[in-house]
Design a protein around this motif. Structure first.
Motif: not given
Length: 279
Positions: A32, A198, A247
């Protein structure tokens, strides 16, 4: 909202650098953002003269975070920086516009052998920071905060972020969570998460349950969105990392040790390395 264990990525054992064994998630594309790589170095026991590392190599556009659990490593770079990594120590290296460095076993490991175990993760940098000046943060184990639950069943080493009411001392370019946790059998811990981050859990000892689903040794668990995760150690106890971050949502152009946003930036990094102007 509690996070669930959305998917589990298994690991494979591969050879890296000069030939040292690492456990690495089988599909690195499943990591991620902002994480680019997660390597568990070893554990491996070397005899005298057998220890290996990573000779001089370049980086640009991201950060490498090395956390040693056992053994001894030494690093050096083309700018004259050098230092040792001993058990419990962390090196947070921001490559930025460019670093050429080496990571090799300490002399005592080469002479006598011994157990080597640790982690290296790669953290991506946002486009605006990819060409920032390089920097090292070498943090000895004694300076990295540790915390234990009131009943003594949960222990955490807080490398980045916060856990058990304890905050990290390392300065990060983007907000990162990096927690090493150990839990006794049956212990439960609720970890608060940034809702827009994440979050992953990597188990490397025992097994941990997340909302009824088990994550075993060598498994990387990718968590669903939420503002907390409840972790319960199963009958063999649990040891794991919690990794979290934002992110970045930017294009990634990647070529070996260079991580940029466009192919043109990669070509430039290769050209700079070849003509000696990378670092």
């Amino acid at each position: 909202m509690k996070r669930t264990l959305e998917s589990i990525v298994p690991t494979n054992t591969v050879l890296e650098g000069g030939g040292f064994k690492v456990r690495r998630p089988a599909a690195m594309g499943r990591l991620m953002s902002p994480f680019l790589l997660l390597d568990e170095m070893g554990p491996v026991v070397y005899g005298p003269g057998e220890a290996v590392g990573a000779p001089s190599h370049p980086h640009r556009g991201f950060e490498t975070v090395t956390y040693l659990l056992a053994g001894g490593m030494q690093h050096a770079d083309s700018a004259g920086n050098s230092g040792d990594l001993n058990p419990g120590d962390v090196q947070w290296m921001t490559a930025g516009r460019g670093v050429i460095h080496s990571e090799l076993p300490q002399d005592h490991m080469m002479e006598h052998g011994g157990k080597m175990h640790g982690f290296q993760i790669w953290v991506n940098l946002p486009a605006k920071d990819k060409m920032m000046p390089p920097r090292y943060q070498d943090i000895p184990s004694k300076d990295i905060p540790e915390a234990t639950s009131e009943d003594g069943t949960v222990w955490a080493k807080v490398i980045a972020g916060e856990a058990l009411g304890t905050s990290a001392v390392i300065d990060t370019v983007i907000p990162i969570t990096y927690i090493h946790m150990k839990m006794q059998p049956g212990a439960t811990y609720a970890h608060a998460c940034e809702a827009d981050h994440n979050v992953m859990v990597y188990a490397f000892g025992g097994s941990v349950a997340i909302e009824g689903r088990s994550l075993h040794d060598g498994g990387l668990g990718l968590l669903s969105p939420g503002d907390s995760v409840e972790l319960t150690a199963e009958e063999d106890g649990a040891e794991f990392l919690i990794l979290g971050g934002p992110e970045l949502d930017e294009p990634i152009a990647r070529y070996g040790p260079f991580v940029m946003n466009t192919r043109q930036e990669i070509y430039q990094a290769v050209e700079d390395y070849n003509n000696g102007t990378l670092a």
